[in-house]
Design a protein around this motif. Structure first.
Motif, short mmCIF file in Angstrom:
data_model
loop_
_atom_site.label_atom_id
_atom_site.label_comp_id
_atom_site.label_asym_id
_atom_site.label_seq_id
_atom_site.Cartn_x
_atom_site.Cartn_y
_atom_site.Cartn_z
N PHE A 238 0.83 -1.20 0.00
CA PHE A 238 0.00 0.00 0.00
C PHE A 238 0.86 1.25 0.00
O PHE A 238 0.62 2.19 -0.76
CB PHE A 238 -0.93 0.01 1.22
N VAL A 239 1.88 1.27 0.86
CA VAL A 239 2.76 2.45 0.93
C VAL A 239 3.42 2.69 -0.42
O VAL A 239 3.52 3.83 -0.88
CB VAL A 239 3.81 2.25 2.05
N HIS A 240 3.87 1.62 -1.08
CA HIS A 240 4.50 1.75 -2.39
C HIS A 240 3.53 2.38 -3.40
O HIS A 240 3.95 3.15 -4.28
CB HIS A 240 4.96 0.38 -2.87
N SER A 241 2.25 2.05 -3.28
CA SER A 241 1.26 2.57 -4.23
C SER A 241 1.00 4.07 -4.06
O SER A 241 0.41 4.69 -4.96
CB SER A 241 -0.06 1.80 -4.06
N GLN A 247 10.11 9.43 2.04
CA GLN A 247 11.49 9.48 2.54
C GLN A 247 11.99 8.08 2.86
O GLN A 247 13.07 7.69 2.45
CB GLN A 247 11.56 10.36 3.79
N TYR A 248 11.22 7.33 3.62
CA TYR A 248 11.54 5.95 3.93
C TYR A 248 10.37 5.32 4.68
O TYR A 248 9.45 6.01 5.12
CB TYR A 248 12.83 5.82 4.75
N TYR A 249 10.43 4.00 4.81
CA TYR A 249 9.46 3.23 5.57
C TYR A 249 10.20 2.63 6.75
O TYR A 249 11.30 2.08 6.60
CB TYR A 249 8.85 2.13 4.69
N GLU A 250 9.59 2.72 7.96
CA GLU A 250 10.28 2.27 9.16
C GLU A 250 9.43 1.27 9.94
O GLU A 250 8.25 1.50 10.17
CB GLU A 250 10.62 3.45 10.06
N LEU A 251 10.06 0.20 10.35
CA LEU A 251 9.45 -0.78 11.23
C LEU A 251 9.93 -0.51 12.65
O LEU A 251 11.14 -0.51 12.92
CB LEU A 251 9.84 -2.20 10.82
N LEU A 252 8.99 -0.25 13.55
CA LEU A 252 9.31 0.08 14.93
C LEU A 252 9.06 -1.14 15.81
O LEU A 252 7.94 -1.64 15.88
CB LEU A 252 8.45 1.25 15.42
N ARG A 253 10.10 -1.61 16.46
CA ARG A 253 9.95 -2.79 17.31
C ARG A 253 9.07 -2.46 18.52
O ARG A 253 9.05 -1.34 19.02
CB ARG A 253 11.33 -3.28 17.76
N PHE A 254 8.33 -3.46 18.97
CA PHE A 254 7.39 -3.30 20.08
C PHE A 254 8.08 -2.73 21.32
O PHE A 254 9.18 -3.15 21.70
CB PHE A 254 6.77 -4.66 20.42
N ASN A 255 7.43 -1.76 21.93
CA ASN A 255 7.97 -1.07 23.11
C ASN A 255 7.15 -1.45 24.34
O ASN A 255 6.00 -1.03 24.46
CB ASN A 255 7.94 0.44 22.89
N PRO A 256 7.74 -2.21 25.29
CA PRO A 256 6.99 -2.62 26.47
C PRO A 256 7.14 -1.67 27.65
O PRO A 256 6.67 -1.96 28.75
CB PRO A 256 7.63 -3.97 26.81
N ARG A 290 10.73 -4.67 1.36
CA ARG A 290 11.54 -4.38 0.16
C ARG A 290 10.97 -5.11 -1.05
O ARG A 290 10.91 -4.55 -2.16
CB ARG A 290 12.98 -4.78 0.41
N GLU A 291 10.58 -6.34 -0.85
CA GLU A 291 10.02 -7.13 -1.96
C GLU A 291 8.69 -6.56 -2.44
O GLU A 291 8.30 -6.82 -3.59
CB GLU A 291 9.86 -8.57 -1.52
N ALA A 292 8.03 -5.78 -1.58
CA ALA A 292 6.76 -5.12 -1.99
C ALA A 292 7.03 -3.84 -2.76
O ALA A 292 6.08 -3.17 -3.17
CB ALA A 292 5.92 -4.85 -0.76
N GLY A 293 8.30 -3.49 -2.92
CA GLY A 293 8.64 -2.33 -3.75
C GLY A 293 9.27 -1.15 -3.05
O GLY A 293 9.55 -0.13 -3.70
N LEU A 294 9.50 -1.25 -1.75
CA LEU A 294 10.06 -0.12 -1.01
C LEU A 294 11.57 -0.23 -0.94
O LEU A 294 12.12 -1.20 -0.41
CB LEU A 294 9.47 -0.06 0.41
N ALA A 295 12.24 0.80 -1.44
CA ALA A 295 13.70 0.77 -1.51
C ALA A 295 14.34 1.14 -0.18
O ALA A 295 15.37 0.58 0.21
CB ALA A 295 14.19 1.72 -2.61
#
Length: 300
Positions: A238-241, A247-256, A290-295
């Motif tokens: 979706f983001v790629h579309s 600027q970039y896509y970021e995965l945020l690790r779970f914060n307990p 990345r495989e979904a198109g995000l560099a």
């Protein structure tokens, strides 16, 4: 104009480019079951109670004007129905057992703190970021702050869940240099189950916003919710579309780290005891993005 501010964090390096001041506004229009900042959910100020820090001096009991505090077998007890969040008791608590989350501030007061670091913004390419909670729960105050920053030549950014009506963003976006937003879950029914709301408006607002200014997208990786390659791949697709100036896509690790806040607020915590997996487990998710198109994919 007055607003309710949770915190003003200076010298922030994670809320946009350069050295920044991040202003956290109180209130949120979502109820994510994993929220690590439950003290920001309500717009009104709230009292947090950490009994392990209590010295038993009784100063808070005498100070409370609403009779919301009493001495119990296990220390101070708070009647949440009577508490008005005035902070009088917290002002008398020097041990930090009682802490008020949320302070009413004038725009000029916030700007006075922001302007102290003006040279750092200019030298580092930084600026001011408005965050929450959810900023759009206080849209007029947010707009006034952004305009005040622009008058001082300070670059601005906004962190948002994109749930507010588009009319709100139409006013805010022209005052921004960067937009940061979350896409937490792609499937609508799953999104409802975990956040309490549909994501239809969020996805539509994302399409519109991507046409307007530079943006970045984040996904908090929540164990048992969206921590699969399939889920992250769907979000990344979706983001790629969206196109535009991503600027970039970021995965945020779970914060307990918010667990203690739930206890301090007398709130139930659906994710008590949940911990993030090893950092290495996030790399396959990044690869799916990345495989979904995000560099440009980052892990935070």
């Amino acid at each position: 104009m007055k607003g309710i501010v949770t915190e003003i964090e200076r010298f922030s390096l994670r809320d946009g480019p350069g050295i920044r001041t991040t202003v956290f506004l109180k209130g949120c229009n979502m109820r994510c079951k994993w929220c690590h900042n439950p003290e920001t959910l309500q717009v009104a100020p709230q009292l947090l109670h950490y009994p392990e820090k209590c010295l038993g001096c009784g100063a808070c009991l005498a100070a409370c004007p609403n009779g919301a505090l009493s001495a119990g077998e296990h220390g101070v007890q708070i009647d949440r129905e009577k508490c008005r969040g005035c902070g009088t008791c917290a002002d008398q608590c020097f041990s930090g057992a009682l802490v008020l989350s949320g302070k009413e501030m004038e725009t000029e007061e916030v700007m006075a703190e922001i302007l102290q670091d003006l040279p750092y913004y200019r030298n580092s390419g930084g600026g001011v970021t408005l965050s929450g909670g959810e900023v759009t729960c206080q849209p007029d105050f947010a707009l006034e702050l952004l305009r005040a920053c622009r008058r001082q030549g300070i670059p601005t950014a906004l962190e948002t869940n994109l749930l507010a009506p588009w009319a709100v963003y139409e006013k805010l976006l022209p005052e921004l240099d960067l937009l940061m937003f979350d896409v937490k879950v792609y499937d609508e029914e799953k999104h409802k189950r975990w956040t309490g709301v549909s994501n239809r408006a969020i996805l539509e607002n994302a399409r519109r916003a991507a046409e307007s200014l530079p943006y970045l997208v984040r996904t908090p990786v929540i164990p048992g919710v969206n921590d699969t390659a399939e889920e992250i791949g769907a979000i990344a697709g979706f983001v790629h579309s969206l196109g535009g100036d991503l600027q970039y896509y970021e995965l945020l690790r779970f914060n307990p780290l918010g667990e203690g806040k739930y206890t301090a607020l007398d709130m139930a915590n659906d994710f008590a005891g949940v911990r993030p997996g090893p950092e290495a487990d996030t790399e396959p998710l990044a690869q799916a993005a990345r495989e979904a198109g995000l560099a440009q994919v980052r892990i935070g």
